[in-house]
Design a protein around this motif. Structure first.
Motif, short mmCIF file in Angstrom:
data_model
loop_
_atom_site.label_atom_id
_atom_site.label_comp_id
_atom_site.label_asym_id
_atom_site.label_seq_id
_atom_site.Cartn_x
_atom_site.Cartn_y
_atom_site.Cartn_z
N ALA A 135 0.71 -0.94 -0.10
CA ALA A 135 -0.12 0.07 0.25
C ALA A 135 1.11 1.44 0.39
N SER A 183 0.86 4.00 -3.17
CA SER A 183 0.45 5.73 -2.22
C SER A 183 1.58 6.18 -2.91
N SER A 228 0.26 10.30 -3.51
CA SER A 228 -1.58 10.96 -3.19
C SER A 228 -1.99 10.70 -1.75
N ALA A 242 -3.94 8.48 -0.30
CA ALA A 242 -3.83 6.75 -0.38
C ALA A 242 -2.42 6.46 1.02
N THR A 247 -4.61 6.24 4.28
CA THR A 247 -4.61 4.92 4.53
C THR A 247 -3.69 4.11 5.12
#
Length: 169
Positions: free
Chosen positions: A31, A35, A40, A43, A46
């Motif tokens: 992840a 990102s 982002s 992102a 998260t």
């Protein structure tokens, strides 16, 4: 034995939780990598939350493993007891890396609020630590898998396999 009884047994809790740091750090690294490629912040947030959960999950896994140690060691054969000792030693020696990962994730979430330009470098450093922790988690689990699974233990002499007798008639 009811589910409530099982939840009071540290060895059960350990088995239930022990995959969180492994899969969590792998998922966190994935992840975080995505990102960073996307650039982002949403992102990143998260991914950093996933990373925080993965790093923090190592603590209850370690504690439940320490509490279960005596009971499991008493049930293990000699090779399993040796693997258990190695598993515990690896976990205790590397737990700090998971704590550091959780701290980096917190920093990656909070520091950019005041200094936005730090978001990318903090996420990148956290990604590097998540990759390290992923490797450490697999390293710890490798010894843990040998405790009750003799098929995962390296043998000094390979066991011969016999080919089935097939005669065409």
């Amino acid at each position: 034995m009811t589910e409530i009884d099982l939840l009071q047994k540290p060895e059960y809790i350990h088995v239930v939780l022990n995959h969180l740091p492994i899969y969590g750090t792998i998922l966190a690294a994935l992840a975080l990598g995505i990102s960073l490629v996307l650039r982002s912040r949403a992102a990143q947030i998260t991914a950093l939350i996933i990373t925080l959960l993965a790093g923090a999950s190592a603590y209850p896994v370690l504690v439940s493993g320490q509490r279960a140690y005596k009971a499991i060691r008493g049930m293990a054969d000699d090779a399993g007891a040796e693997a258990l000792d190695e598993h515990m030693d690896r976990a205790e020696k590397t737990i700090g890396a998971f704590y550091f990962l959780a701290l980096l994730a917190i920093a990656g979430l909070l520091v950019p609020i005041k200094w936005p330009k730090t978001s990318f470098p903090l996420a990148a450093v956290t990604l590097a630590e998540a990759l390290i922790c992923s490797g450490l988690a697999v390293y710890i689990a490798q010894a843990g898998g040998q405790v009750r699974h003799p098929e995962f233990r390296p043998s000094e002499t390979p066991t011969p396999t016999s080919a089935p007798d097939h005669q065409d008639k």
